[in-house]
Design an enzyme around this catalytic site. Structure first.
Site, PDB file in Angstrom:
ATOM      1  N   LYS A 147      30.436  10.578  49.405  1.00  0.00           N
ATOM      2  CA  LYS A 147      30.760   9.303  49.956  1.00  0.00           C
ATOM      3  C   LYS A 147      29.946   9.038  51.163  1.00  0.00           C
ATOM      4  CE  LYS A 147      35.091   7.960  48.322  1.00  0.00           C
ATOM      5  NZ  LYS A 147      36.708   8.034  48.410  1.00  0.00           N
ATOM      6  N   LYS A 207      32.005   9.831  38.428  1.00  0.00           N
ATOM      7  CA  LYS A 207      33.280   9.459  38.030  1.00  0.00           C
ATOM      8  C   LYS A 207      33.573   7.985  38.281  1.00  0.00           C
ATOM      9  CE  LYS A 207      36.564   9.467  41.987  1.00  0.00           C
ATOM     10  NZ  LYS A 207      37.251   8.192  41.722  1.00  0.00           N
ATOM     11  N   LYS A 241      36.928   3.135  42.634  1.00  0.00           N
ATOM     12  CA  LYS A 241      37.337   1.892  42.886  1.00  0.00           C
ATOM     13  C   LYS A 241      35.892   1.404  43.553  1.00  0.00           C
ATOM     14  CE  LYS A 241      41.960   2.634  44.277  1.00  0.00           C
ATOM     15  NZ  LYS A 241      41.716   3.854  45.271  1.00  0.00           N
TER      16      LYS A 241
HETATM   17  P1  ATP Z   1      37.631   5.779  45.975  1.00  0.00           P
HETATM   18  O1  ATP Z   1      36.521   5.372  45.260  1.00  0.00           O
HETATM   19  O2  ATP Z   1      37.703   4.454  46.989  1.00  0.00           O
HETATM   20  O3  ATP Z   1      38.014   6.937  46.547  1.00  0.00           O
HETATM   21  P2  ATP Z   1      39.210   6.066  43.634  1.00  0.00           P
HETATM   22  O4  ATP Z   1      38.919   5.467  42.549  1.00  0.00           O
HETATM   23  O5  ATP Z   1      38.513   7.654  43.670  1.00  0.00           O
HETATM   24  O6  ATP Z   1      38.619   5.293  44.948  1.00  0.00           O
HETATM   25  P3  ATP Z   1      41.588   6.890  44.907  1.00  0.00           P
HETATM   26  O7  ATP Z   1      42.660   6.066  45.630  1.00  0.00           O
HETATM   27  O8  ATP Z   1      40.919   7.663  45.939  1.00  0.00           O
HETATM   28  O9  ATP Z   1      40.721   6.105  43.950  1.00  0.00           O
HETATM   29  O10 ATP Z   1      42.372   7.951  43.995  1.00  0.00           O
HETATM   30  C1  ATP Z   1      43.920   7.779  43.409  1.00  0.00           C
HETATM   31  C2  ATP Z   1      44.062   8.833  42.390  1.00  0.00           C
HETATM   32  O11 ATP Z   1      43.236   8.467  41.199  1.00  0.00           O
HETATM   33  C3  ATP Z   1      43.802  10.210  42.808  1.00  0.00           C
HETATM   34  O12 ATP Z   1      44.903  11.133  42.112  1.00  0.00           O
HETATM   35  C4  ATP Z   1      42.622  10.530  42.183  1.00  0.00           C
HETATM   36  O13 ATP Z   1      42.420  11.893  42.074  1.00  0.00           O
HETATM   37  C5  ATP Z   1      42.662   9.784  40.855  1.00  0.00           C
HETATM   38  N1  ATP Z   1      41.362   9.282  40.250  1.00  0.00           N
HETATM   39  C6  ATP Z   1      40.535   8.551  40.969  1.00  0.00           C
HETATM   40  N2  ATP Z   1      39.448   8.215  40.038  1.00  0.00           N
HETATM   41  C7  ATP Z   1      39.718   8.939  39.058  1.00  0.00           C
HETATM   42  C8  ATP Z   1      38.801   9.245  37.653  1.00  0.00           C
HETATM   43  N3  ATP Z   1      37.870   8.575  37.568  1.00  0.00           N
HETATM   44  N4  ATP Z   1      39.450   9.840  36.808  1.00  0.00           N
HETATM   45  C9  ATP Z   1      41.040  10.459  36.808  1.00  0.00           C
HETATM   46  N5  ATP Z   1      41.580  10.357  37.963  1.00  0.00           N
HETATM   47  C10 ATP Z   1      41.018   9.659  38.979  1.00  0.00           C
HETATM   48 MG    MG Z   2      38.947   8.695  45.693  1.00  0.00          MG
END
Ligand code: ATP
Ligand code: MG
Length: 349
Positions: A118, A210, A213
């Site tokens: 990040k 991956k 968001k």
């Molecule tokens: P950011 O990029 O802001 O970190 P994010 O998409 O990773 O956003 P988080 O709020 O950090 O979302 O994560 C929430 C939950 O979703 C966590 O348990 C994380 O492991 C899961 N998660 C996030 N992205 C994935 C993905 N691509 N596949 C499976 N699980 C995911």
């Molecule tokens: Mg995350």
């Protein structure tokens, strides 16, 4: 003293919730309600660790906090039987994080890959909060002495760190913990629950990254609130390779984009990848993509509809959060009293 079994997990209110959040985390949150007492948290303090261009500023933060809450409820989380709240409503998270900051070692944090990814090349300009994120996450879990933490694969390393921090606290303060009659170890070792068919959903633009968001490209993910046309456009534009789909799972090796799309189809339909390939193997991507669009729309549109209804009633959503936080605060306050006694802080009795 053995702590009761308890589930804690969180989702950041940054940007749009996507299929990865849903399949990797929220689906498991819903399932675990049958076996455990659960706390599901919208981790707004974590959102601030990223640049404001990612979390969007104060108005976006409030909007996203309500939207993540709506997604929890629309997906089947019961806020009456379990606890749904936003992190900043319970000060125990930040309070414990400070104490755990003094337990965690810089060398441990230096190994965290999420920070490296990040922060990117401009590490000097990353917030201190982004670096410290995993310690706050450990506090989120440990302030409830949670025993089980459902997360996606990307959070595995942070969970291991939370276990190390819990262990070191128990060792460093072992004598004091016993003297206060709190058993031989105060914090449990939280177990990660990384299960289900889609623990790591990949970006639609790059099968080696991956789905996130915070990815600047909206075409990289399917959001829970996307309408049918948007889903169709994104799936049709999703990166693939020129080969037809294989008939065996082995044929997906070294084809990350194909593997990801088949994985998404399998997870949403409740089938194995092998069963999906039996149906679509040998065919072109275009036919498979049409079926995938239909499946995504069928599964996601009821959730999107319910989210829209809930977000339209912010008073109701806010009440869920404040009610949940009252119950969360009571648990956190008990932990904090013991932590203060263990550390030796003079406190009001
Ligand atoms: P950011 O990029 O802001 O970190 P994010 O998409 O990773 O956003 P988080 O709020 O950090 O979302 O994560 C929430 C939950 O979703 C966590 O348990 C994380 O492991 C899961 N998660 C996030 N992205 C994935 C993905 N691509 N596949 C499976 N699980 C995911
Ligand atoms: Mg995350």
């Amino acid at each position: 003293m053995t702590a009761p079994q308890r589930v804690f997990s969180g989702v950041q209110p940054t940007g749009n919730l996507h299929l990865g959040n849903y399949l990797g985390a929220i689906v498991n949150f819903v399932k675990l309600q049958e076996r455990f007492d659960c706390l599901y948290c919208v981790v707004d303090l974590h959102a601030l660790t990223q640049p404001v261009s990612v979390w969007g500023g104060p108005a976006e933060l409030s909007r996203n906090t309500r939207e993540v809450t709506a997604a929890f409820i629309a997906s089947g989380i019961d806020p009456k039987k379990h606890i749904v709240f936003n992190q900043s409503l319970v000060t125990g998270h930040s309070e414990l994080a400070w104490i755990l900051n003094c337990v965690a070692r810089i060398g441990w944090l230096n190994r965290m890959t999420q920070f490296k990814e990040k922060a990117g090349k401009d590490r000097e300009n990353a917030s201190v909060g982004l670096y410290d994120y995993p310690v706050l996450m450990a506090a989120d879990i440990l302030v409830y002495r949670a025993t089980h933490v459902p997360v996606g694969e990307d959070q595995k390393q942070h969970l291991e760190l939370a276990r190390d921090i819990a262990q070191k606290f128990n060792n460093d303060f072992g004598e004091s913990i016993e003297r206060h009659g709190l058993g031989s170890g105060f914090f449990p070792q939280p177990e990660p629950i990384i299960t289900g068919p889609a623990t790591r959903v990949m970006s639609l633009r790059d099968g080696t990254k991956k789905m996130s968001k915070s990815d600047p490209s909206d075409y990289s993910r399917i959001n829970l609130t996307d309408d049918a046309d948007t889903i169709a456009q994104k799936v049709r534009k999703a990166k693939t390779d020129p080969e037809p789909l294989p008939s065996e799972e082995k044929g997906l090796e070294k084809r990350p984009e194909a593997d990801n799309l088949v994985g998404i189809y399998a997870a949403l339909s409740g089938k194995t990848k092998q069963a999906v390939l039996q149906e679509f193997g040998g065919g072109q991507f275009s036919g498979f993509k049409n079926a995938l669009v239909e499946l995504c729309v069928t599964k996601l549109s009821p959730i999107a509809g319910e989210m829209k209804r809930l977000v339209g009633d912010p008073g109701h959503v806010d009440k869920i959060l404040t009610d949940g936080s009252d119950r969360a605060r009571a648990i956190a306050a008990e932990t904090m009293k013991s932590v203060k006694d263990i550390v030796g802080f003079v406190r009001k009795h």
